[in-house]
Design an enzyme around this catalytic site. Structure first.
Site, short mmCIF file in Angstrom:
data_model
loop_
_atom_site.label_atom_id
_atom_site.label_comp_id
_atom_site.label_asym_id
_atom_site.label_seq_id
_atom_site.Cartn_x
_atom_site.Cartn_y
_atom_site.Cartn_z
N CYS A 7 3.62 9.03 0.92
CA CYS A 7 3.80 7.54 1.35
C CYS A 7 4.23 6.29 0.84
O CYS A 7 2.98 5.25 0.44
CB CYS A 7 2.57 7.44 3.44
SG CYS A 7 3.55 6.45 4.59
N ASN A 46 -3.80 5.72 16.78
CA ASN A 46 -6.00 5.84 16.14
C ASN A 46 -6.57 4.36 16.47
O ASN A 46 -5.26 3.93 15.29
CB ASN A 46 -4.92 6.75 14.52
CG ASN A 46 -6.33 6.70 13.86
OD1 ASN A 46 -7.09 7.28 14.08
ND2 ASN A 46 -6.30 6.23 11.93
N CYS A 82 6.07 -6.35 8.11
CA CYS A 82 7.90 -6.15 8.15
C CYS A 82 7.94 -6.79 9.50
O CYS A 82 6.75 -7.23 10.09
CB CYS A 82 7.06 -4.37 8.64
SG CYS A 82 8.01 -3.97 9.44
N GLU A 109 0.76 -1.16 0.02
CA GLU A 109 0.18 0.10 0.15
C GLU A 109 0.79 1.36 -0.34
O GLU A 109 2.10 1.61 0.66
CB GLU A 109 -0.73 -0.18 1.36
CG GLU A 109 -1.85 -0.91 1.24
CD GLU A 109 -3.16 -0.90 2.04
OE1 GLU A 109 -3.20 -0.02 3.22
OE2 GLU A 109 -4.28 -1.47 1.87
N CYS A 149 1.35 -1.51 16.11
CA CYS A 149 1.37 -1.48 14.38
C CYS A 149 0.66 -2.30 14.30
O CYS A 149 0.58 -4.06 13.63
CB CYS A 149 2.39 -0.89 13.84
SG CYS A 149 2.25 -1.50 11.90
N CYS A 189 6.37 -4.53 16.10
CA CYS A 189 6.26 -3.01 16.70
C CYS A 189 4.46 -3.12 17.01
O CYS A 189 3.83 -3.61 16.51
CB CYS A 189 5.58 -1.55 15.92
SG CYS A 189 7.54 -1.26 15.70
N CYS A 241 -1.28 6.17 9.67
CA CYS A 241 0.63 5.27 9.94
C CYS A 241 0.39 4.12 10.81
O CYS A 241 -1.08 4.11 11.37
CB CYS A 241 1.52 6.47 11.09
SG CYS A 241 2.86 6.04 11.34
N SER A 287 10.79 6.52 15.24
CA SER A 287 9.76 6.78 16.24
C SER A 287 10.79 5.80 17.25
O SER A 287 10.69 5.56 17.68
CB SER A 287 9.06 5.26 15.26
OG SER A 287 9.08 5.78 14.40
S1 SF4 Z 1 5.91 0.21 12.62
FE1 SF4 Z 1 6.58 0.52 10.96
S2 SF4 Z 1 8.67 -0.58 11.87
FE2 SF4 Z 1 6.96 -0.69 13.03
S3 SF4 Z 1 5.86 -3.33 12.84
FE3 SF4 Z 1 4.51 -0.89 12.03
S4 SF4 Z 1 5.88 -1.19 9.37
FE4 SF4 Z 1 7.46 -1.87 11.11
#
Ligand code: SF4
Length: 346
Positions: free
Chosen positions: A102, A293, A109, A89, A116, A113, A336, A217
């Site tokens: 973006c 969010n 990934c 995406e 996420c 995190c 994000c 981050s």
């Molecule tokens: S915030 Fe970024 S680095 Fe962390 S798991 Fe999600 S995509 Fe990966």
């Protein structure tokens, strides 16, 4: 097998042409046509030998658009289908009459995190350079067709799926293409790579990365909290990451951007803000506060606007320039850490 034109920096393309006995000036012409005119080089610009080499050996395909979602605030989220069927995406974020884009750097990934959506999926594979550049060109083509006259992409951020420094070589080469005067001609301060603090990539940055912006981050100063939010903090602790970032040479005016996700009752207290202010003391820092969010099943909550402003007030007292980022495109999950994700079920 054909290789993609969009994987070559200009010096690499020149070297390839020379190795094939072709004129190196043809490489610059081809670059100019493909990136500036967004079209094939016109008839007599390239020699016959170059044209037939390109026809036999080079592909100019872009990733296909699988789905487009448009939000009420003009945010656009693309799902691109890659040659092997995998999908990534990309988001266009409106800003006045222009857009920021973006980009994703990986399919999934590996960083996991906890806040996420993408992190839940694990890593499928790295993106090739042409798949990164192709996201920008594909989105640009869509914009030019659908929103002509209001189609300028002015900034690039690597903040989509993936940890960009975990795919260092492809991301570096994509940045070289974005910055090339014969290519897309972005100014170096218009391109930003956001990292969760992947130290091996930061170590390479100083010698290898072109002069683009860096965003970290940060999200929590207290180690236990940061370990929870960003598990690689246990391997690459924040202080080592900050020390490494301090070593990256920067233009005098250039700030490092520190992203701080505000999760209600977790890392958004006045004490957390004080700790952040102390940690960034003396640094050329700019802080983006991002109220979490929420998505269905998420383990954190969003603080109120008042709570976010109270956190900012502490950083203001420390003299640290800070913005609260109220996320755009939330109705299509374009914020994000929420890319290529479906709400968890069950
Ligand atoms: S915030 Fe970024 S680095 Fe962390 S798991 Fe999600 S995509 Fe990966």
């Amino acid at each position: 097998m054909k290789t993609s034109f969009y994987s070559y920096s200009l010096p690499e393309l020149r070297a390839l042409f020379e190795a094939q006995g072709l004129s190196a000036t043809g490489a610059a012409k081809l670059y100019h046509w493909r990136y500036k005119h967004r079209a094939p080089a016109s008839g007599n610009e390239l020699s016959k030998a170059t044209q037939s080499y390109l026809q036999e050996n080079m592909s100019f395909e872009l990733p296909e658009i699988d789905r487009v979602q448009e939000a009420g605030d003009r945010t656009v989220k693309f799902l691109f289908r890659l040659a092997d069927g995998k999908k990534v995406e990309t988001v266009l974020i409106p800003s006045n009459r222009k857009y920021g884009i973006c980009l994703s750097s990986q399919v999934g990934c590996a960083m996991k995190c906890s806040f996420c959506h993408t992190g839940l999926q694990g890593l499928s594979r790295n993106l090739e350079t042409h798949e990164i550049v192709g996201q920008l060109l594909g989105a640009q083509r869509w914009l030019s067709e659908q929103r002509p006259g209001k189609d300028r992409i002015a900034t690039v951020v690597f903040m989509g799926q993936g940890e960009p420094l975990h795919n260092f070589d492809s991301v570096r080469r994509a940045c070289e293409i974005f910055l090339s005067q014969h290519g897309l001609s972005f100014a170096s301060d218009k391109v930003t790579i956001s990292t969760a603090g992947y130290l091996p990539g930061l170590v390479r940055w100083k010698a290898e990365m072109p002069g683009v912006n860096i965003a970290l981050s940060l999200h929590a100063v207290e180690m236990k909290k940061r370990d929870e939010l960003i598990p690689i903090n246990a391997r690459f602790p924040l202080d080592e990451v900050l020390a490494q970032i301090d070593q990256i040479p920067r233009n005098r005016k250039r700030f490092v951007i520190y992203e701080y996700l505000l999760a209600k009752g977790f890392n958004d207290s006045v004490e957390d803000a004080e700790a952040l202010g102390e940690k960034l003391k003396g640094k050329k820092a700019f802080v983006n506060l991002i109220p979490f969010n929420p998505y269905p099943g998420a383990k954190y909550e969003r603080p109120t606007e008042e709570e976010a402003r109270a956190f900012k007030a502490v950083l203001d007292e420390h003299g640290i320039p800070t913005l609260i980022r109220f996320t755009k495109g939330t109705d299509i999950l374009a914020a994000c850490g929420q890319l290529n994700s479906k709400p968890p079920t069950g």
